[in-house]
Design a protein around this motif. Structure first.
Motif, PDB file in Angstrom:
ATOM      1  N   PRO A  54       0.815  -1.218   0.000  1.00  0.00           N
ATOM      2  CA  PRO A  54       0.000   0.000   0.000  1.00  0.00           C
ATOM      3  C   PRO A  54       0.852   1.274   0.000  1.00  0.00           C
ATOM      4  O   PRO A  54       1.884   1.346   0.652  1.00  0.00           O
ATOM      5  CB  PRO A  54      -0.818  -0.104   1.299  1.00  0.00           C
ATOM      6  CG  PRO A  54      -0.828  -1.562   1.618  1.00  0.00           C
ATOM      7  CD  PRO A  54       0.490  -2.107   1.118  1.00  0.00           C
ATOM      8  N   ARG A  55       0.407   2.250  -0.771  1.00  0.00           N
ATOM      9  CA  ARG A  55       1.024   3.585  -0.874  1.00  0.00           C
ATOM     10  C   ARG A  55       2.432   3.563  -1.471  1.00  0.00           C
ATOM     11  O   ARG A  55       3.202   4.496  -1.281  1.00  0.00           O
ATOM     12  CB  ARG A  55       1.009   4.293   0.475  1.00  0.00           C
ATOM     13  CG  ARG A  55      -0.397   4.522   1.008  1.00  0.00           C
ATOM     14  CD  ARG A  55      -0.439   5.205   2.357  1.00  0.00           C
ATOM     15  NE  ARG A  55       0.465   4.702   3.371  1.00  0.00           N
ATOM     16  CZ  ARG A  55       0.271   3.590   4.095  1.00  0.00           C
ATOM     17  NH1 ARG A  55      -0.784   2.859   3.914  1.00  0.00           N
ATOM     18  NH2 ARG A  55       1.134   3.225   5.009  1.00  0.00           N
ATOM     19  N   SER A  56       2.785   2.481  -2.173  1.00  0.00           N
ATOM     20  CA  SER A  56       4.139   2.381  -2.743  1.00  0.00           C
ATOM     21  C   SER A  56       4.199   2.828  -4.203  1.00  0.00           C
ATOM     22  O   SER A  56       5.190   2.591  -4.870  1.00  0.00           O
ATOM     23  CB  SER A  56       4.653   0.945  -2.630  1.00  0.00           C
ATOM     24  OG  SER A  56       3.895   0.085  -3.460  1.00  0.00           O
ATOM     25  N   GLU A  57       3.161   3.493  -4.675  1.00  0.00           N
ATOM     26  CA  GLU A  57       3.137   3.935  -6.059  1.00  0.00           C
ATOM     27  C   GLU A  57       4.240   4.961  -6.307  1.00  0.00           C
ATOM     28  O   GLU A  57       4.428   5.888  -5.525  1.00  0.00           O
ATOM     29  CB  GLU A  57       1.788   4.556  -6.420  1.00  0.00           C
ATOM     30  CG  GLU A  57       0.626   3.602  -6.373  1.00  0.00           C
ATOM     31  CD  GLU A  57       0.071   3.388  -4.977  1.00  0.00           C
ATOM     32  OE1 GLU A  57       0.466   4.108  -4.033  1.00  0.00           O
ATOM     33  OE2 GLU A  57      -0.746   2.471  -4.818  1.00  0.00           O
ATOM     34  N   HIS A  58       4.963   4.771  -7.388  1.00  0.00           N
ATOM     35  CA  HIS A  58       5.984   5.710  -7.823  1.00  0.00           C
ATOM     36  C   HIS A  58       6.285   5.430  -9.288  1.00  0.00           C
ATOM     37  O   HIS A  58       5.749   4.480  -9.857  1.00  0.00           O
ATOM     38  CB  HIS A  58       7.233   5.632  -6.938  1.00  0.00           C
ATOM     39  CG  HIS A  58       7.991   4.351  -7.002  1.00  0.00           C
ATOM     40  ND1 HIS A  58       7.500   3.157  -6.491  1.00  0.00           N
ATOM     41  CD2 HIS A  58       9.196   4.061  -7.514  1.00  0.00           C
ATOM     42  CE1 HIS A  58       8.391   2.207  -6.685  1.00  0.00           C
ATOM     43  NE2 HIS A  58       9.425   2.718  -7.316  1.00  0.00           N
ATOM     44  N   LYS A  59       7.085   6.246  -9.896  1.00  0.00           N
ATOM     45  CA  LYS A  59       7.387   6.095 -11.326  1.00  0.00           C
ATOM     46  C   LYS A  59       6.092   5.999 -12.119  1.00  0.00           C
ATOM     47  O   LYS A  59       5.851   5.051 -12.862  1.00  0.00           O
ATOM     48  CB  LYS A  59       8.247   4.850 -11.586  1.00  0.00           C
ATOM     49  CG  LYS A  59       9.610   4.868 -10.966  1.00  0.00           C
ATOM     50  CD  LYS A  59      10.332   3.598 -11.369  1.00  0.00           C
ATOM     51  CE  LYS A  59      11.689   3.509 -10.717  1.00  0.00           C
ATOM     52  NZ  LYS A  59      12.376   2.265 -11.073  1.00  0.00           N
ATOM     53  N   ASP A  60       5.208   6.952 -11.947  1.00  0.00           N
ATOM     54  CA  ASP A  60       3.913   6.994 -12.627  1.00  0.00           C
ATOM     55  C   ASP A  60       2.993   5.865 -12.166  1.00  0.00           C
ATOM     56  O   ASP A  60       2.491   5.909 -11.074  1.00  0.00           O
ATOM     57  CB  ASP A  60       4.084   6.985 -14.147  1.00  0.00           C
ATOM     58  CG  ASP A  60       4.876   8.195 -14.634  1.00  0.00           C
ATOM     59  OD1 ASP A  60       4.661   9.281 -14.077  1.00  0.00           O
ATOM     60  OD2 ASP A  60       5.686   8.046 -15.546  1.00  0.00           O
ATOM     61  N   TRP A  61       2.798   4.823 -12.967  1.00  0.00           N
ATOM     62  CA  TRP A  61       1.826   3.767 -12.683  1.00  0.00           C
ATOM     63  C   TRP A  61       2.476   2.517 -12.108  1.00  0.00           C
ATOM     64  O   TRP A  61       2.020   1.417 -12.363  1.00  0.00           O
ATOM     65  CB  TRP A  61       1.038   3.423 -13.953  1.00  0.00           C
ATOM     66  CG  TRP A  61       0.012   4.449 -14.233  1.00  0.00           C
ATOM     67  CD1 TRP A  61       0.157   5.545 -15.043  1.00  0.00           C
ATOM     68  CD2 TRP A  61      -1.297   4.527 -13.698  1.00  0.00           C
ATOM     69  NE1 TRP A  61      -0.983   6.293 -15.044  1.00  0.00           N
ATOM     70  CE2 TRP A  61      -1.906   5.683 -14.220  1.00  0.00           C
ATOM     71  CE3 TRP A  61      -2.031   3.738 -12.829  1.00  0.00           C
ATOM     72  CZ2 TRP A  61      -3.198   6.061 -13.896  1.00  0.00           C
ATOM     73  CZ3 TRP A  61      -3.320   4.116 -12.507  1.00  0.00           C
ATOM     74  CH2 TRP A  61      -3.888   5.259 -13.044  1.00  0.00           C
TER      75      TRP A  61
END
Length: 89
Positions: A54-61
């Motif tokens: 969870p909440r590890s989104e990075h580098k766009d998608w």
């Protein structure tokens, strides 16, 4: 649990931002409380589980994901790998 060894391998391969490293490290310790939380069993593999962190989104998608083995009989959770994967469109 060999999660920290696998974490170090992932960091060496992908060089994620520091805030993502901290988030994943914190997530690792939640596996001791409830390894099933937010995870799903991988079909076709006995005891292999998969979780998007969870909440590890990075580098766009992209998001950080982890696959791990749960040996219920021996009460052991072993990390298979961490990876940054693209989210499905």
């Amino acid at each position: 649990m060999n999660f920290l060894d696998r974490l170090d391998l992932w960091i060496g391969l992908e060089s994620p931002p520091e805030e993502i490293r901290r988030l994943v490290t914190t997530w690792i310790f939640t596996r001791t409380d409830d390894p099933y939380q937010g995870a799903r069993r991988e079909p076709g593999f006995a005891n292999l589980w998969f979780s998007s962190i969870p909440r590890s989104e990075h580098k766009d998608w992209s998001a950080v994901c982890c696959s791990f083995w749960i040996d219920e009989r021996d009460h052991v959770v072993r990390c298979d790998s961490f990876a940054t994967l693209n989210r499905p469109v």
